[in-house]
Design a protein around this motif. Structure first.
Motif, PDB file in Angstrom:
ATOM      1  N   THR A  54       0.539 -24.586 -13.848  1.00 43.07           N
ATOM      2  CA  THR A  54       1.996 -24.520 -13.977  1.00 43.07           C
ATOM      3  C   THR A  54       2.699 -23.939 -12.760  1.00 43.07           C
ATOM      4  O   THR A  54       3.803 -24.371 -12.417  1.00 43.07           O
ATOM      5  CB  THR A  54       2.367 -23.660 -15.212  1.00 43.07           C
ATOM      6  OG1 THR A  54       1.615 -24.106 -16.335  1.00 43.07           O
ATOM      7  CG2 THR A  54       3.852 -23.784 -15.520  1.00 43.07           C
ATOM      8  N   ILE A  55       2.075 -22.964 -12.084  1.00 45.25           N
ATOM      9  CA  ILE A  55       2.752 -22.242 -11.006  1.00 45.25           C
ATOM     10  C   ILE A  55       2.173 -22.656  -9.654  1.00 45.25           C
ATOM     11  O   ILE A  55       0.956 -22.570  -9.447  1.00 45.25           O
ATOM     12  CB  ILE A  55       2.598 -20.722 -11.176  1.00 45.25           C
ATOM     13  CG1 ILE A  55       2.959 -20.293 -12.602  1.00 45.25           C
ATOM     14  CG2 ILE A  55       3.454 -19.992 -10.157  1.00 45.25           C
ATOM     15  CD1 ILE A  55       4.385 -20.580 -12.994  1.00 45.25           C
ATOM     16  N   PRO A  56       3.016 -23.089  -8.691  1.00 44.44           N
ATOM     17  CA  PRO A  56       2.526 -23.444  -7.352  1.00 44.44           C
ATOM     18  C   PRO A  56       1.983 -22.223  -6.617  1.00 44.44           C
ATOM     19  O   PRO A  56       2.372 -21.085  -6.905  1.00 44.44           O
ATOM     20  CB  PRO A  56       3.776 -23.988  -6.650  1.00 44.44           C
ATOM     21  CG  PRO A  56       4.757 -24.264  -7.727  1.00 44.44           C
ATOM     22  CD  PRO A  56       4.462 -23.323  -8.839  1.00 44.44           C
ATOM     23  N   LEU A  57       1.084 -22.461  -5.689  1.00 44.27           N
ATOM     24  CA  LEU A  57       0.587 -21.373  -4.855  1.00 44.27           C
ATOM     25  C   LEU A  57       1.668 -20.929  -3.877  1.00 44.27           C
ATOM     26  O   LEU A  57       2.543 -21.708  -3.503  1.00 44.27           O
ATOM     27  CB  LEU A  57      -0.660 -21.815  -4.090  1.00 44.27           C
ATOM     28  CG  LEU A  57      -1.885 -22.157  -4.954  1.00 44.27           C
ATOM     29  CD1 LEU A  57      -3.010 -22.672  -4.065  1.00 44.27           C
ATOM     30  CD2 LEU A  57      -2.341 -20.937  -5.741  1.00 44.27           C
ATOM     31  N   SER A  58       1.604 -19.653  -3.457  1.00 43.30           N
ATOM     32  CA  SER A  58       2.628 -19.100  -2.573  1.00 43.30           C
ATOM     33  C   SER A  58       2.228 -19.228  -1.115  1.00 43.30           C
ATOM     34  O   SER A  58       1.042 -19.187  -0.774  1.00 43.30           O
ATOM     35  CB  SER A  58       2.851 -17.625  -2.912  1.00 43.30           C
ATOM     36  OG  SER A  58       3.735 -17.024  -1.994  1.00 43.30           O
ATOM     37  N   ASN A  59       3.225 -19.371  -0.249  1.00 40.44           N
ATOM     38  CA  ASN A  59       2.989 -19.352   1.201  1.00 40.44           C
ATOM     39  C   ASN A  59       2.929 -17.935   1.742  1.00 40.44           C
ATOM     40  O   ASN A  59       2.553 -17.716   2.885  1.00 40.44           O
ATOM     41  CB  ASN A  59       4.109 -20.129   1.907  1.00 40.44           C
ATOM     42  CG  ASN A  59       4.078 -21.606   1.574  1.00 40.44           C
ATOM     43  OD1 ASN A  59       3.010 -22.185   1.396  1.00 40.44           O
ATOM     44  ND2 ASN A  59       5.252 -22.221   1.482  1.00 40.44           N
ATOM     45  N   ASP A  60       3.344 -16.982   0.924  1.00 33.44           N
ATOM     46  CA  ASP A  60       3.307 -15.568   1.305  1.00 33.44           C
ATOM     47  C   ASP A  60       1.883 -15.046   1.145  1.00 33.44           C
ATOM     48  O   ASP A  60       1.317 -15.115   0.052  1.00 33.44           O
ATOM     49  CB  ASP A  60       4.264 -14.770   0.406  1.00 33.44           C
ATOM     50  CG  ASP A  60       4.437 -13.329   0.861  1.00 33.44           C
ATOM     51  OD1 ASP A  60       3.545 -12.818   1.553  1.00 33.44           O
ATOM     52  OD2 ASP A  60       5.466 -12.723   0.515  1.00 33.44           O
ATOM     53  N   PRO A  61       1.274 -14.522   2.204  1.00 38.82           N
ATOM     54  CA  PRO A  61      -0.112 -14.039   2.107  1.00 38.82           C
ATOM     55  C   PRO A  61      -0.287 -12.887   1.126  1.00 38.82           C
ATOM     56  O   PRO A  61      -1.395 -12.623   0.667  1.00 38.82           O
ATOM     57  CB  PRO A  61      -0.439 -13.605   3.542  1.00 38.82           C
ATOM     58  CG  PRO A  61       0.884 -13.370   4.199  1.00 38.82           C
ATOM     59  CD  PRO A  61       1.821 -14.340   3.562  1.00 38.82           C
ATOM     60  N   ASP A  62       0.812 -12.170   0.804  1.00 42.50           N
ATOM     61  CA  ASP A  62       0.724 -11.043  -0.126  1.00 42.50           C
ATOM     62  C   ASP A  62       0.817 -11.482  -1.590  1.00 42.50           C
ATOM     63  O   ASP A  62       0.624 -10.669  -2.495  1.00 42.50           O
ATOM     64  CB  ASP A  62       1.837 -10.028   0.153  1.00 42.50           C
ATOM     65  CG  ASP A  62       1.691  -9.383   1.526  1.00 42.50           C
ATOM     66  OD1 ASP A  62       0.540  -9.229   1.964  1.00 42.50           O
ATOM     67  OD2 ASP A  62       2.721  -9.045   2.136  1.00 42.50           O
ATOM     68  N   LEU A  63       1.145 -12.747  -1.826  1.00 43.67           N
ATOM     69  CA  LEU A  63       1.308 -13.251  -3.187  1.00 43.67           C
ATOM     70  C   LEU A  63       0.394 -14.439  -3.418  1.00 43.67           C
ATOM     71  O   LEU A  63       0.186 -15.259  -2.522  1.00 43.67           O
ATOM     72  CB  LEU A  63       2.765 -13.670  -3.441  1.00 43.67           C
ATOM     73  CG  LEU A  63       3.840 -12.584  -3.288  1.00 43.67           C
ATOM     74  CD1 LEU A  63       5.225 -13.221  -3.413  1.00 43.67           C
ATOM     75  CD2 LEU A  63       3.659 -11.499  -4.333  1.00 43.67           C
ATOM     76  N   LYS A  64      -0.145 -14.555  -4.618  1.00 40.42           N
ATOM     77  CA  LYS A  64      -0.978 -15.703  -4.941  1.00 40.42           C
ATOM     78  C   LYS A  64      -0.138 -16.879  -5.388  1.00 40.42           C
ATOM     79  O   LYS A  64      -0.359 -18.025  -4.984  1.00 40.42           O
ATOM     80  CB  LYS A  64      -1.991 -15.335  -6.034  1.00 40.42           C
ATOM     81  CG  LYS A  64      -2.924 -16.488  -6.384  1.00 40.42           C
ATOM     82  CD  LYS A  64      -3.969 -16.064  -7.410  1.00 40.42           C
ATOM     83  CE  LYS A  64      -4.913 -17.232  -7.733  1.00 40.42           C
ATOM     84  NZ  LYS A  64      -5.936 -16.861  -8.722  1.00 40.42           N
ATOM     85  N   TYR A  65       0.855 -16.580  -6.260  1.00 43.26           N
ATOM     86  CA  TYR A  65       1.673 -17.651  -6.825  1.00 43.26           C
ATOM     87  C   TYR A  65       3.094 -17.613  -6.286  1.00 43.26           C
ATOM     88  O   TYR A  65       3.629 -16.556  -5.948  1.00 43.26           O
ATOM     89  CB  TYR A  65       1.701 -17.546  -8.351  1.00 43.26           C
ATOM     90  CG  TYR A  65       0.352 -17.740  -8.996  1.00 43.26           C
ATOM     91  CD1 TYR A  65      -0.229 -19.003  -9.068  1.00 43.26           C
ATOM     92  CD2 TYR A  65      -0.358 -16.671  -9.529  1.00 43.26           C
ATOM     93  CE1 TYR A  65      -1.472 -19.192  -9.654  1.00 43.26           C
ATOM     94  CE2 TYR A  65      -1.598 -16.842 -10.113  1.00 43.26           C
ATOM     95  CZ  TYR A  65      -2.154 -18.110 -10.174  1.00 43.26           C
ATOM     96  OH  TYR A  65      -3.393 -18.282 -10.751  1.00 43.26           O
TER      97      TYR A  65
END
Length: 536
Positions: free
Chosen positions: A69-80
């Motif tokens: 449901t949730i896309p992966l994040s481009n922020d290295p500190d966040l997974k989603y």
């Protein structure tokens, strides 16, 4: 006989003044708490979109459904991803349960990480993602400092018109009513209005308390008194770090910060009206009563009869625009105003950016707050040793270089060095804030000193209003680079420090009485130095 002569007779900083000074400085602790409470009340925890149809969804939930449901994040500190979600009707997934060729869309409901904050204004009203995340929070912080500006002007007028004591009591009433009411707000708009009023009240409390304390201190002790009040402000910041750590709900935190101010309502009966104000308004008998009480507590015996009969204070007759009558004074005044603006910009900007140090928001804020104590100590130790000008330039220069150095450290991946440099930058800003109060007061001639300091304070409030904007500038510019804030802070500090070269030194010198004295101040300094060399 001037009022400073009266203070010398009764004791420049005797027992009476020491007790009064501590009493009126105590509210600065509460002001320190309320000034920066937004660091925690508006805290933005990690978050992601809530999975539709799952009411018991939490941020820590780890399941195949979250991956679907949730896309992966481009922020290295966040997974989603924090703001987008995949549609629920996707049919094709890869081996890790991530949708294939699915288009994400914005969500309108979120789940939050509860490890740092239980509840903040941000999480309660969902002030996250794109415009809501930065713009509304920036507006809230900026309008608080706008309230401080309005309060500085408004309560300053009331203080001169109706007395220091009445103005201080009115400020306490306003901060109690508006601060406690925040607990029950149901909208962001009402919160902004109430925080604006709290900002105005804090200005009335801090500035009026400062004036009451300083007006009873003799000239030889004002350097200490003018610097030490900043330590009470710093104690408020340290106290806030502890309060926020143990009280992680924003409503309770705001309430606990406001309630102690109720105690200060008793000041109406505990502290006297400023005798300097009483004399300025023709209430000589009341002023003499206050001063006789001070002399008695200080162990000084005064002559019988009315000892103020020979009092003859020449009131300031100049206006702030008189500072711009000549080229020399115009340049000097603009340099002072710019320094006040930059000092407030960097000081509050670094404080509001506490969550960017990289440890955790509570420890980050505590470390930044502790920096103020060595800064004040350096001011007291070095003011008379190296002079006001050199000390102020040192604070601005070292602080500015440290801010820029954090950017270089992060580029090379040395986070520990970046933290250390950030703390040095805050120490420089805190020291500059303490030094500019004393330095600028000595640069302005007596006839316009009050007006000059008032105008300088307004410049500082403009800097404070800009601080949240610069602190959040990366989000406002929608850039992934995180160094714009520190570059601006560092460059502004260096510029202000360099411009201070245009100002004369004031240590161990007779202060200017008139505009003409101030215009000759630099030439007088050169002449004095030449005479010293000849004597050697």
């Amino acid at each position: 006989m001037k009022f400073d002569d009266v203070l010398k007779k009764i004791g420049e900083f005797g027992t009476y003044q020491k007790v009064l000074y501590v009493v009126v400085c105590l509210p600065a602790i509460n002001c320190g708490i309320l000034m920066l409470i937004s660091v925690f009340a508006l805290g933005v925890p990690k978050h992601r979109c809530a999975i539709p149809g799952y009411d018991n969804d939490t941020y820590d939930a780890c399941s195949i459904l979250v991956n679907e449901t949730i896309p992966l994040s481009n922020d290295p500190d966040l997974k989603y991803n924090a703001c987008y979600i995949f549609p629920m009707n996707v049919s094709n997934y890869d081996n890790y349960s991530y949708p294939i060729n699915a288009t994400s869309h914005k969500c309108d409901k979120w789940v939050y990480d509860k490890s740092e904050f239980e509840e903040t204004l941000t999480t309660e009203f969902n002030l996250v993602c794109e415009d809501a995340k930065v713009t509304k929070q920036t507006v809230i912080k900026t309008l608080f400092f706008a309230g401080f500006l309005v309060g500085s002007i408004g309560f300053g007028f009331l203080s001169d018109r109706f007395g220091r004591k009445n103005t201080l009591h009115s400020s306490f009433m306003l901060v109690v009513m508006s601060g406690i009411t925040i607990y029950w707000v149901k909208s962001v708009t009402l919160y902004i209005i109430l925080r604006f009023l709290v900002g105005a009240a804090c200005a009335g409390i801090f500035l009026t308390s400062y004036v009451i304390g300083m007006e009873m201190v003799g000239p030889s002790k004002r350097l200490w008194a003018g610097t030490l009040i900043h330590t009470f402000f710093a104690i408020g910041h340290v106290t806030l770090a502890g309060m926020a750590y143990f009280v992680r709900d924003w409503r309770n935190l705001e309430l606990y910060a406001a309630i102690p101010n109720i105690v200060y309502l008793a000041y109406y009966w505990l502290i006297p009206e400023s005798p300097r104000w009483l004399l300025a308004n023709g209430r000589r008998e009341e002023a003499e009563c206050v001063l006789r009480k001070a002399a008695k507590i200080n162990g000084v015996r005064l002559q019988n009869g009315r000892f103020l009969d020979r009092y003859n204070e020449n009131e300031d007759s100049g206006k702030v625009w008189h500072l711009f009558r000549s080229r020399v004074m115009t340049i000097r005044t603009l340099v002072i105003f710019f320094n006040w603006l930059v000092v407030a910009l960097v000081y509050y900007g670094l404080s509001l950016s506490a969550n960017k140090l990289g440890i955790n928001v509570y420890l980050d804020f505590l470390l930044l707050s502790l920096c103020e104590f060595p800064a004040c100590a350096l001011c007291i130790l070095l003011f008379n040793r190296i002079g006001r000008k050199k000390l102020h330039m040192m604070f601005m220069g070292v602080g500015g270089l440290a801010c820029i150095g954090t950017v270089i450290s992060k580029e090379y991946g040395d986070n520990n060095a970046a933290i250390a440099l950030s703390l040095i930058g805050k120490t420089g800003a805190a020291g500059a804030f303490a030094s500019i109060y004393v330095y600028s007061a000595e640069l302005f001639p007596t006839t316009v000193r009050n007006s000059g300091i008032g105008a300088s304070s307004c410049a500082a409030r403009l800097g404070a209003m800009a601080a949240p904007i610069i602190a959040d500038i990366n989000g406002l510019l929608n850039t992934e680079r995180e160094d714009w804030t520190m570059v601006i802070f560092g460059s502004a500090s260096l510029a202000a420090g360099i411009l201070t070269l245009l100002l004369p030194e004031t240590v161990n010198r007779a202060l200017p009485e008139t505009i003409e004295d101030a215009e000759r101040f630099t030439m007088m300094y050169v002449h004095e130095e030449q005479m010293r060399l000849l004597e050697r």
